[in-house]
Scaffold this motif. Structure first.
Motif, PDB file in Angstrom:
ATOM      1  N   ALA A 170      58.528   8.967 -30.200  1.00  0.00           N
ATOM      2  CA  ALA A 170      58.974   7.693 -30.765  1.00  0.00           C
ATOM      3  C   ALA A 170      60.283   7.939 -31.506  1.00  0.00           C
ATOM      4  N   VAL A 212      62.875   6.045 -34.206  1.00  0.00           N
ATOM      5  CA  VAL A 212      63.003   4.942 -35.157  1.00  0.00           C
ATOM      6  C   VAL A 212      64.378   5.009 -35.803  1.00  0.00           C
ATOM      7  N   VAL A 242      57.958   3.334 -39.765  1.00  0.00           N
ATOM      8  CA  VAL A 242      57.567   4.752 -39.817  1.00  0.00           C
ATOM      9  C   VAL A 242      56.080   4.871 -40.130  1.00  0.00           C
ATOM     10  N   VAL A 289      54.154   4.286 -36.999  1.00  0.00           N
ATOM     11  CA  VAL A 289      54.245   5.434 -36.092  1.00  0.00           C
ATOM     12  C   VAL A 289      53.329   6.559 -36.556  1.00  0.00           C
ATOM     13  N   ILE A 309      51.395   9.262 -30.631  1.00  0.00           N
ATOM     14  CA  ILE A 309      52.747   9.763 -30.840  1.00  0.00           C
ATOM     15  C   ILE A 309      52.693  11.180 -31.403  1.00  0.00           C
ATOM     16  N   LEU A 313      58.217  12.279 -33.697  1.00  0.00           N
ATOM     17  CA  LEU A 313      58.964  11.165 -34.270  1.00  0.00           C
ATOM     18  C   LEU A 313      60.384  11.637 -34.525  1.00  0.00           C
ATOM     19  N   PRO A 350      52.466  13.247 -36.251  1.00  0.00           N
ATOM     20  CA  PRO A 350      53.589  13.620 -35.398  1.00  0.00           C
ATOM     21  C   PRO A 350      54.498  14.633 -36.069  1.00  0.00           C
ATOM     22  N   VAL A 353      58.040  15.618 -37.037  1.00  0.00           N
ATOM     23  CA  VAL A 353      59.191  14.776 -37.351  1.00  0.00           C
ATOM     24  C   VAL A 353      60.473  15.582 -37.194  1.00  0.00           C
TER      25      VAL A 353
END
Length: 102
Positions: free
Chosen positions: A5, A7, A37, A40, A46, A49, A73, A75
């Motif tokens: 994902a 963002v 966020v 997510v 997911i 991220l 996730p 990050v």
């Protein structure tokens, strides 16, 4: 299958959308960024991220700390200095369980 994902603002996510990433979520202001966020983080499908490092810095301190320690996730803040933190390679390895560069 691990989903990715992305963002951020519309300019940030457009390149990822063109590259075939399906979950690209536009969040232009601070409140939309925080809400998106959080959504997510709660989505178990997911695994990765991707955020712009400036957007990461706009998040509340508690959420930023949660993201920095998150395994799922994982990050990845694009543009972030990697000193003192995990590299993108290490973060992806932590997320998927194998070193994709070997």
């Amino acid at each position: 299958m691990v989903e990715i994902a992305v963002v951020g603002n519309s300019e940030f996510v457009i390149g990822f959308r063109l590259a075939g990433i399906q979950k690209t979520l536009v969040a232009e202001d601070d409140e939309a960024l925080k809400t998106t966020v959080q959504h997510v983080i709660e989505d178990e499908s997911i695994g990765i991220l991707v955020l712009d490092s400036s957007d990461m810095n706009r998040l509340p301190l508690r959420m930023r700390a949660q993201l920095e320690e998150s395994v799922k996730p994982t990050v990845i803040a694009i543009g972030e200095e990697e000193e003192g933190g995990l590299s993108m390679r290490e973060r992806i390895k932590r997320s998927v369980g194998v070193d994709l560069w070997k």
